[in-house]
Motif scaffolding. Structure first.
Motif, mmCIF file in Angstrom:
data_model
loop_
_atom_site.group_PDB
_atom_site.id
_atom_site.type_symbol
_atom_site.label_atom_id
_atom_site.label_comp_id
_atom_site.label_asym_id
_atom_site.label_seq_id
_atom_site.Cartn_x
_atom_site.Cartn_y
_atom_site.Cartn_z
ATOM 1 N N THR A 162 -5.439 10.975 -11.464
ATOM 2 C CA THR A 162 -4.187 11.993 -11.620
ATOM 3 C C THR A 162 -3.399 11.781 -9.822
ATOM 4 O OG1 THR A 162 -6.612 13.272 -12.181
ATOM 5 C CG2 THR A 162 -4.340 14.550 -10.912
ATOM 6 N N ALA A 163 -2.263 12.211 -10.627
ATOM 7 C CA ALA A 163 -0.591 12.172 -9.362
ATOM 8 C C ALA A 163 -1.157 13.160 -8.449
ATOM 9 C CB ALA A 163 0.755 11.690 -10.087
ATOM 10 N N GLN A 164 -0.683 13.380 -7.382
ATOM 11 C CA GLN A 164 -0.797 14.398 -6.822
ATOM 12 C C GLN A 164 0.645 14.974 -6.760
ATOM 13 O OE1 GLN A 164 -0.927 11.860 -2.580
ATOM 14 N NE2 GLN A 164 -1.909 14.276 -2.117
ATOM 15 N N PRO A 165 0.206 16.456 -6.584
ATOM 16 C CA PRO A 165 1.772 17.360 -7.289
ATOM 17 C C PRO A 165 3.390 17.287 -6.476
ATOM 18 C CG PRO A 165 -0.913 18.743 -6.882
ATOM 19 C CD PRO A 165 -0.841 17.469 -6.910
ATOM 20 N N ARG A 166 3.966 17.195 -6.813
ATOM 21 C CA ARG A 166 4.958 16.900 -5.367
ATOM 22 C C ARG A 166 4.580 17.706 -4.227
ATOM 23 N NH1 ARG A 166 11.539 16.405 -7.570
ATOM 24 N NH2 ARG A 166 12.086 16.203 -5.418
ATOM 25 N N ASP A 167 4.467 19.139 -4.428
ATOM 26 C CA ASP A 167 4.830 19.911 -3.543
ATOM 27 C C ASP A 167 3.474 19.560 -2.047
ATOM 28 O OD1 ASP A 167 3.274 23.512 -5.329
ATOM 29 O OD2 ASP A 167 2.774 20.795 -5.104
ATOM 30 N N THR A 188 5.521 6.277 -4.743
ATOM 31 C CA THR A 188 6.682 5.591 -6.639
ATOM 32 C C THR A 188 6.267 3.636 -6.249
ATOM 33 O OG1 THR A 188 8.141 7.009 -6.498
ATOM 34 C CG2 THR A 188 8.759 4.512 -6.536
ATOM 35 N N LEU A 189 6.389 3.379 -5.052
ATOM 36 C CA LEU A 189 6.278 1.911 -5.015
ATOM 37 C C LEU A 189 4.695 1.975 -5.101
ATOM 38 C CD1 LEU A 189 7.273 0.818 -1.532
ATOM 39 C CD2 LEU A 189 8.548 0.379 -3.899
ATOM 40 N N ARG A 190 4.124 2.300 -4.897
ATOM 41 C CA ARG A 190 2.375 1.757 -4.905
ATOM 42 C C ARG A 190 2.254 1.883 -6.946
ATOM 43 N NH1 ARG A 190 -1.856 5.035 -6.715
ATOM 44 N NH2 ARG A 190 -0.632 7.116 -6.131
ATOM 45 N N GLN A 191 3.070 3.299 -7.799
ATOM 46 C CA GLN A 191 2.818 3.099 -9.164
ATOM 47 C C GLN A 191 3.427 2.036 -9.540
ATOM 48 O OE1 GLN A 191 2.793 6.902 -11.104
ATOM 49 N NE2 GLN A 191 3.022 7.797 -9.222
ATOM 50 N N HIS A 240 7.139 -7.751 4.852
ATOM 51 C CA HIS A 240 7.271 -6.669 5.489
ATOM 52 C C HIS A 240 6.113 -5.618 5.628
ATOM 53 C CE1 HIS A 240 10.941 -7.256 6.162
ATOM 54 N NE2 HIS A 240 11.126 -6.178 7.347
ATOM 55 N N GLY A 241 4.979 -5.989 5.091
ATOM 56 C CA GLY A 241 3.582 -5.688 5.106
ATOM 57 C C GLY A 241 3.115 -4.235 4.125
ATOM 58 N N VAL A 242 4.644 -3.981 3.379
ATOM 59 C CA VAL A 242 4.568 -2.522 2.546
ATOM 60 C C VAL A 242 3.874 -2.932 1.304
ATOM 61 C CG1 VAL A 242 5.436 -1.101 1.381
ATOM 62 C CG2 VAL A 242 6.502 -2.389 2.908
ATOM 63 N N ILE A 243 3.922 -3.742 0.593
ATOM 64 C CA ILE A 243 2.694 -3.915 -0.703
ATOM 65 C C ILE A 243 1.734 -3.936 -0.308
ATOM 66 C CG2 ILE A 243 1.766 -6.032 -2.514
ATOM 67 C CD1 ILE A 243 4.910 -6.516 -3.098
ATOM 68 N N GLN A 244 0.887 -4.521 0.997
ATOM 69 C CA GLN A 244 -0.747 -4.606 1.010
ATOM 70 C C GLN A 244 -0.828 -3.259 0.970
ATOM 71 O OE1 GLN A 244 1.896 -6.442 2.157
ATOM 72 N NE2 GLN A 244 1.120 -8.642 2.882
ATOM 73 N N ALA A 245 -0.390 -2.796 1.931
ATOM 74 C CA ALA A 245 0.001 -1.292 2.426
ATOM 75 C C ALA A 245 -0.737 -0.361 1.515
ATOM 76 C CB ALA A 245 1.243 -0.681 3.516
ATOM 77 N N LEU A 247 -1.217 -1.570 -2.334
ATOM 78 C CA LEU A 247 -2.748 -1.649 -2.597
ATOM 79 C C LEU A 247 -3.407 -0.929 -2.159
ATOM 80 C CD1 LEU A 247 -1.779 -5.644 -2.815
ATOM 81 C CD2 LEU A 247 -2.210 -3.813 -4.740
ATOM 82 N N ALA A 248 -4.531 -1.036 -0.428
ATOM 83 C CA ALA A 248 -5.037 -0.899 -0.154
ATOM 84 C C ALA A 248 -5.108 0.689 -0.550
ATOM 85 C CB ALA A 248 -4.983 -0.774 1.487
ATOM 86 N N ASN A 249 -3.884 1.526 -0.286
ATOM 87 C CA ASN A 249 -3.319 2.602 -0.913
ATOM 88 C C ASN A 249 -4.923 2.884 -2.226
ATOM 89 O OD1 ASN A 249 -2.207 5.364 -2.404
ATOM 90 N ND2 ASN A 249 -2.688 5.364 -0.268
ATOM 91 N N CYS A 250 -4.081 2.143 -3.175
ATOM 92 C CA CYS A 250 -4.055 1.819 -4.573
ATOM 93 C C CYS A 250 -5.696 1.819 -5.021
ATOM 94 C CB CYS A 250 -3.162 0.800 -5.842
ATOM 95 S SG CYS A 250 -3.640 0.822 -6.972
ATOM 96 N N ILE A 251 -6.437 0.392 -4.284
ATOM 97 C CA ILE A 251 -7.732 0.272 -5.494
ATOM 98 C C ILE A 251 -9.085 0.743 -3.630
ATOM 99 C CG2 ILE A 251 -6.910 -2.043 -5.926
ATOM 100 C CD1 ILE A 251 -8.161 -3.330 -3.588
ATOM 101 N N ILE A 252 -8.632 1.568 -2.576
ATOM 102 C CA ILE A 252 -9.691 1.721 -2.517
ATOM 103 C C ILE A 252 -9.650 3.151 -2.365
ATOM 104 C CG2 ILE A 252 -11.043 2.017 0.302
ATOM 105 C CD1 ILE A 252 -9.479 -0.715 0.589
ATOM 106 N N TYR A 253 -11.138 3.882 -2.439
ATOM 107 C CA TYR A 253 -10.755 5.405 -2.946
ATOM 108 C C TYR A 253 -11.518 6.157 -1.933
ATOM 109 C CZ TYR A 253 -8.969 4.900 -6.985
ATOM 110 O OH TYR A 253 -8.064 4.248 -8.770
ATOM 111 N N ARG A 254 -11.434 6.814 -1.130
ATOM 112 C CA ARG A 254 -12.380 7.463 -0.413
ATOM 113 C C ARG A 254 -12.723 8.904 -0.273
ATOM 114 N NH1 ARG A 254 -11.651 3.630 3.798
ATOM 115 N NH2 ARG A 254 -10.472 2.759 4.438
#
Length: 254
Positions: A162-167, A188-191, A240-245, A247-254
């Motif tokens: 479920t994507a975050q609402p834009r607002d 956008t990059l994550r998706q 630049h480490g953007v992909i790693q950031a 991916l961490a946001n994508c696969i790790i749920y808190r």
């Protein structure tokens, strides 16, 4: 419902023996579960069979819904019942995480408990290890499903992204050296890394495809590769480490 049967005990013993070469039994416990939501059944193996019995005896399976979210989740993020039982029966284990994947109506959960902190590199290693453990577990239950299956007692519904609402985006800044992105650009990059189409991303962001394409072009312009293919963009982002950031946001749920 009888949980402790000779068949289930032997299956967990065979599972333990099969993965002994990748396990440190003094510091780690591994469980692997198949959860079929259409047939409402669970088949589980554990290198710590007593933990398996305690899990079911304490009715933690009735909270299965919260574990069926694809990605990585720590047990500290589950409800009080999970954290209390973990502390009671595995007091020497400092960390316990679930890695969950979804395959149609079936979920696979690899659960690892250990007496040390797990860093990102170890999580990546566990992701690569999971398919091999799945093959081992599948071979053990293939002809014994009726003997090993347990009922799924939690009313499980599908968990989807479920994507975050834009607002709700606060347009905070993400800085990687000279590259600076907004929350929305990072999403956008994550998706894109999740292989979603521009149309799907635009739908998640409640905007038009034209607006989303403009956002991607702006990201590429910031990275200095506006007129290059996405592969060139990803090479720069990786440096630049953007992909790693992402991916961490994508696969790790808190």
């Amino acid at each position: 419902m009888e949980i402790n049967t000779p068949q289930r005990a032997r299956a967990s013993l065979l599972f333990s023996d099969a993965i002994r070469h990748v396990l440190d039994p003094d510091n780690q416990d591994v469980s692997f579960s198949f959860v079929d939501t259409s047939l409402a059944k669970v088949i589980a193996f554990s290198t710590n069979y007593q933990w398996h019995l305690n899990y079911w005896a304490c009715n933690l399976d009735k909270g299965m819904q919260q574990r069926l979210i694809p990605g990585v989740k720590t047990w500290q993020s589950y409800d009080y019942a999970h954290t209390a039982i973990l502390k009671k029966f595995l007091p020497d284990r400092k960390t316990k995480i679930d890695i969950c994947t979804r395959h149609g109506d079936c979920y696979e959960i690899m659960s690892l408990s250990c007496n040390y902190d797990i860093d990102f590199n170890n999580i990546c290693r566990l992701f690569s290890l999971k398919p091999r453990l799945s093959a081992v577990a599948s071979s053990l239950y293939h002809k014994r499903q009726d003997e090993l299956a347990l009922p799924l007692r939690d009313a499980v519904s599908a968990n989807r992204y479920t994507a975050q609402p834009r607002d709700t985006f606060q347009l905070k800044k993400w800085q990687f050296g000279h590259l600076v992105f907004t929350d929305l650009e990072i999403d956008t990059l994550r998706q894109l890394l999740m292989c979603r189409s521009v149309k799907e991303i635009a739908y998640a962001h409640h905007c038009s495809v034209k607006v989303e394409r403009h956002r991607i072009d702006n990201i590429k312009q910031k990275a200095g590769c506006q007129y290059h293919p996405n592969s060139a963009l990803f090479d720069i982002l990786n440096q630049h480490g953007v992909i790693q950031a992402c991916l961490a946001n994508c696969i790790i749920y808190r």
